[in-house]
Design a protein around this motif. Sequence first.
Motif, PDB file in Angstrom:
ATOM      1  N   VAL A  43      30.933  32.998  51.216  1.00  0.00           N
ATOM      2  CA  VAL A  43      31.106  34.510  51.010  1.00  0.00           C
ATOM      3  C   VAL A  43      29.423  34.737  50.960  1.00  0.00           C
ATOM      4  CG1 VAL A  43      30.575  36.171  48.935  1.00  0.00           C
ATOM      5  CG2 VAL A  43      32.546  35.158  48.797  1.00  0.00           C
ATOM      6  N   SER A  44      29.421  35.773  51.653  1.00  0.00           N
ATOM      7  CA  SER A  44      27.522  35.304  52.074  1.00  0.00           C
ATOM      8  C   SER A  44      26.724  36.329  51.223  1.00  0.00           C
ATOM      9  CB  SER A  44      27.697  37.191  52.807  1.00  0.00           C
ATOM     10  OG  SER A  44      27.305  38.483  52.505  1.00  0.00           O
ATOM     11  N   GLN A  45      25.576  36.295  51.808  1.00  0.00           N
ATOM     12  CA  GLN A  45      24.207  36.610  50.759  1.00  0.00           C
ATOM     13  C   GLN A  45      24.134  37.827  50.096  1.00  0.00           C
ATOM     14  OE1 GLN A  45      19.733  35.217  51.588  1.00  0.00           O
ATOM     15  NE2 GLN A  45      20.917  33.452  52.688  1.00  0.00           N
ATOM     16  N   ALA A  46      24.312  38.844  51.114  1.00  0.00           N
ATOM     17  CA  ALA A  46      24.087  40.624  50.760  1.00  0.00           C
ATOM     18  C   ALA A  46      25.772  40.542  49.730  1.00  0.00           C
ATOM     19  CB  ALA A  46      24.410  41.328  52.031  1.00  0.00           C
ATOM     20  N   GLU A  47      27.345  39.813  49.903  1.00  0.00           N
ATOM     21  CA  GLU A  47      28.018  39.866  49.036  1.00  0.00           C
ATOM     22  C   GLU A  47      27.576  39.755  47.627  1.00  0.00           C
ATOM     23  OE1 GLU A  47      30.766  39.906  52.588  1.00  0.00           O
ATOM     24  OE2 GLU A  47      31.027  38.149  51.684  1.00  0.00           O
ATOM     25  N   VAL A  48      26.727  38.574  47.269  1.00  0.00           N
ATOM     26  CA  VAL A  48      26.809  37.499  46.164  1.00  0.00           C
ATOM     27  C   VAL A  48      25.439  38.844  45.815  1.00  0.00           C
ATOM     28  CG1 VAL A  48      24.894  35.651  45.219  1.00  0.00           C
ATOM     29  CG2 VAL A  48      27.145  35.241  46.834  1.00  0.00           C
ATOM     30  N   ALA A  49      25.088  39.188  46.542  1.00  0.00           N
ATOM     31  CA  ALA A  49      23.883  39.944  45.685  1.00  0.00           C
ATOM     32  C   ALA A  49      24.635  41.364  44.646  1.00  0.00           C
ATOM     33  CB  ALA A  49      22.834  40.971  46.745  1.00  0.00           C
ATOM     34  N   THR A  50      25.886  41.809  45.497  1.00  0.00           N
ATOM     35  CA  THR A  50      26.328  42.888  45.038  1.00  0.00           C
ATOM     36  C   THR A  50      27.162  42.697  43.258  1.00  0.00           C
ATOM     37  OG1 THR A  50      27.651  43.971  46.722  1.00  0.00           O
ATOM     38  CG2 THR A  50      28.748  43.856  45.433  1.00  0.00           C
ATOM     39  N   VAL A  51      27.371  41.288  43.336  1.00  0.00           N
ATOM     40  CA  VAL A  51      27.523  40.481  42.224  1.00  0.00           C
ATOM     41  C   VAL A  51      26.421  40.972  41.313  1.00  0.00           C
ATOM     42  CG1 VAL A  51      28.620  39.004  40.780  1.00  0.00           C
ATOM     43  CG2 VAL A  51      29.786  39.978  42.156  1.00  0.00           C
ATOM     44  N   VAL A  52      25.092  40.292  41.790  1.00  0.00           N
ATOM     45  CA  VAL A  52      23.897  40.101  40.841  1.00  0.00           C
ATOM     46  C   VAL A  52      23.874  41.641  40.737  1.00  0.00           C
ATOM     47  CG1 VAL A  52      21.322  39.146  40.817  1.00  0.00           C
ATOM     48  CG2 VAL A  52      23.497  38.346  41.698  1.00  0.00           C
ATOM     49  N   ASN A  53      23.762  42.686  41.115  1.00  0.00           N
ATOM     50  CA  ASN A  53      23.227  44.175  41.069  1.00  0.00           C
ATOM     51  C   ASN A  53      23.878  44.336  39.109  1.00  0.00           C
ATOM     52  OD1 ASN A  53      21.524  46.352  42.130  1.00  0.00           O
ATOM     53  ND2 ASN A  53      24.140  46.606  41.926  1.00  0.00           N
ATOM     54  N   SER A  54      24.854  44.008  40.185  1.00  0.00           N
ATOM     55  CA  SER A  54      26.155  44.583  39.168  1.00  0.00           C
ATOM     56  C   SER A  54      25.774  44.047  37.120  1.00  0.00           C
ATOM     57  CB  SER A  54      27.716  44.913  39.574  1.00  0.00           C
ATOM     58  OG  SER A  54      29.030  44.670  38.321  1.00  0.00           O
ATOM     59  N   ALA A  55      25.668  42.710  37.641  1.00  0.00           N
ATOM     60  CA  ALA A  55      25.701  42.205  36.449  1.00  0.00           C
ATOM     61  C   ALA A  55      24.265  42.764  35.321  1.00  0.00           C
ATOM     62  CB  ALA A  55      26.007  40.626  36.897  1.00  0.00           C
ATOM     63  N   ILE A  56      23.432  43.248  36.469  1.00  0.00           N
ATOM     64  CA  ILE A  56      22.012  43.278  35.588  1.00  0.00           C
ATOM     65  C   ILE A  56      22.381  44.600  35.985  1.00  0.00           C
ATOM     66  CG2 ILE A  56      19.318  43.807  36.418  1.00  0.00           C
ATOM     67  CD1 ILE A  56      20.457  41.262  36.340  1.00  0.00           C
ATOM     68  N   THR A  57      23.646  45.652  36.250  1.00  0.00           N
ATOM     69  CA  THR A  57      22.582  47.682  36.169  1.00  0.00           C
ATOM     70  C   THR A  57      23.377  47.677  35.427  1.00  0.00           C
ATOM     71  OG1 THR A  57      23.138  47.827  39.549  1.00  0.00           O
ATOM     72  CG2 THR A  57      20.769  47.491  38.853  1.00  0.00           C
ATOM     73  N   ASN A  58      25.070  47.455  36.351  1.00  0.00           N
ATOM     74  CA  ASN A  58      26.010  47.940  35.877  1.00  0.00           C
ATOM     75  C   ASN A  58      26.837  48.205  34.458  1.00  0.00           C
ATOM     76  OD1 ASN A  58      28.575  49.822  36.590  1.00  0.00           O
ATOM     77  ND2 ASN A  58      29.893  47.744  36.626  1.00  0.00           N
ATOM     78  N   GLY A  59      26.184  48.951  33.064  1.00  0.00           N
ATOM     79  CA  GLY A  59      25.611  48.260  31.639  1.00  0.00           C
ATOM     80  C   GLY A  59      25.634  47.096  31.047  1.00  0.00           C
ATOM     81  N   GLY A  60      25.036  46.140  32.276  1.00  0.00           N
ATOM     82  CA  GLY A  60      24.601  44.473  31.985  1.00  0.00           C
ATOM     83  C   GLY A  60      22.625  44.634  31.219  1.00  0.00           C
ATOM     84  N   VAL A  61      22.592  43.495  31.824  1.00  0.00           N
ATOM     85  CA  VAL A  61      21.042  43.019  31.422  1.00  0.00           C
ATOM     86  C   VAL A  61      20.265  44.331  30.679  1.00  0.00           C
ATOM     87  CG1 VAL A  61      19.501  41.499  31.422  1.00  0.00           C
ATOM     88  CG2 VAL A  61      21.198  40.880  32.410  1.00  0.00           C
ATOM     89  N   ALA A  62      20.092  45.078  32.439  1.00  0.00           N
ATOM     90  CA  ALA A  62      18.790  46.370  32.156  1.00  0.00           C
ATOM     91  C   ALA A  62      19.381  47.185  30.988  1.00  0.00           C
ATOM     92  CB  ALA A  62      18.614  47.125  33.423  1.00  0.00           C
ATOM     93  N   ALA A  63      20.686  47.768  30.573  1.00  0.00           N
ATOM     94  CA  ALA A  63      21.264  48.470  29.949  1.00  0.00           C
ATOM     95  C   ALA A  63      20.897  48.081  28.103  1.00  0.00           C
ATOM     96  CB  ALA A  63      22.012  48.809  29.927  1.00  0.00           C
ATOM     97  N   GLN A  64      21.633  46.472  28.417  1.00  0.00           N
ATOM     98  CA  GLN A  64      21.551  45.801  27.130  1.00  0.00           C
ATOM     99  C   GLN A  64      20.411  45.628  26.631  1.00  0.00           C
ATOM    100  OE1 GLN A  64      23.961  42.359  27.062  1.00  0.00           O
ATOM    101  NE2 GLN A  64      25.368  43.505  28.169  1.00  0.00           N
ATOM    102  N   THR A  65      19.603  45.515  27.478  1.00  0.00           N
ATOM    103  CA  THR A  65      17.784  44.711  26.636  1.00  0.00           C
ATOM    104  C   THR A  65      17.525  46.520  26.530  1.00  0.00           C
ATOM    105  OG1 THR A  65      17.649  43.423  29.002  1.00  0.00           O
ATOM    106  CG2 THR A  65      15.668  44.156  27.715  1.00  0.00           C
ATOM    107  N   THR A  66      17.148  47.363  27.099  1.00  0.00           N
ATOM    108  CA  THR A  66      16.752  48.260  27.065  1.00  0.00           C
ATOM    109  C   THR A  66      17.292  48.788  25.431  1.00  0.00           C
ATOM    110  OG1 THR A  66      16.203  49.816  29.039  1.00  0.00           O
ATOM    111  CG2 THR A  66      16.425  51.604  27.401  1.00  0.00           C
ATOM    112  N   SER A  67      18.345  48.929  25.204  1.00  0.00           N
ATOM    113  CA  SER A  67      19.567  49.229  23.895  1.00  0.00           C
ATOM    114  C   SER A  67      18.679  48.129  22.896  1.00  0.00           C
ATOM    115  CB  SER A  67      20.686  49.009  23.867  1.00  0.00           C
ATOM    116  OG  SER A  67      21.151  49.853  24.953  1.00  0.00           O
ATOM    117  N   ALA A  68      18.551  47.248  22.717  1.00  0.00           N
ATOM    118  CA  ALA A  68      18.106  46.249  22.374  1.00  0.00           C
ATOM    119  C   ALA A  68      16.283  46.335  21.728  1.00  0.00           C
ATOM    120  CB  ALA A  68      17.638  44.599  22.629  1.00  0.00           C
ATOM    121  N   ALA A  69      15.622  47.606  22.751  1.00  0.00           N
ATOM    122  CA  ALA A  69      14.097  47.270  22.665  1.00  0.00           C
ATOM    123  C   ALA A  69      14.306  48.507  21.565  1.00  0.00           C
ATOM    124  CB  ALA A  69      13.236  47.276  23.903  1.00  0.00           C
ATOM    125  N   THR A  70      15.195  49.241  22.009  1.00  0.00           N
ATOM    126  CA  THR A  70      15.211  50.557  21.114  1.00  0.00           C
ATOM    127  C   THR A  70      15.946  50.275  19.858  1.00  0.00           C
ATOM    128  OG1 THR A  70      16.139  51.884  23.084  1.00  0.00           O
ATOM    129  CG2 THR A  70      16.517  52.972  21.129  1.00  0.00           C
TER     130      THR A  70
END
Length: 255
Positions: A43-70
Amino acid sequence: MKRMSNPLLRSKAALLFLCVAAGMSVVMPSCKKDDKDSSEPAVSQAEVATVVNSAITNGGVAAQTTSAATTASMYLSARKGAKTTGADCGYTDENSFQLSSDANAATTFSIDYTYKFVITCVADQYQSFNFTFAGKTALGTSKVSLADTSAATFAITGLEDASANLVFNQAFDNKASLISKDGSSPSFYSTLKYTATNVTVSKSSLQIISGTAAVKITGITTSGKSFSYEGTIVYKGNNKAVFTITGGSSFDLTW
């Protein structure tokens, strides 16, 4: 002090936006099947980055962080106008929320999350807000199907009036499957571990403005080939971050 409904349940529109925006970036395969040979990684670096991107942006860490901060911000604001303090110390709340796209949409998604938080105090003053999240998400296009489960714990400090920012210490575990529908990229299963110390979130904007997270991702392709990568996420503010693979490439993350 009056008990308040948690704003996580009122932030569905924001989460919906995050999911749709993330979907546009998650489903862009970065290499073609013809480019692969036996000397290249499973699995290439770019393909792994796809999964990392999803974990952060697809209702993941970023959304949870904003919701918790709210949530933390709401309680901090209420305390400023309260005649007495301490009534909410030890208070805990839990609930769930679900979101999904129209079944006929070009990019489909679904989110099913549960959350719980508890307020801890010292001498009737806020010490920390401690959150746990658990969830399932799915994203699909004509090219890719991605589904994952996740569990997270966030401890929020920086609650005193003199602090301009909230401070997050986070652990986030994610298990995902990425299935290629057209064969342009490999299909694989992955496990991601994310650990962040002292991620700062502005009390005024409720957005991540700085911080660093360590990421390790391991997995196996549907053909039985294993892979493993480690890297670092550096938050840049303005809904942006950079994921850098140790000894490898860097990838922009946006949400």
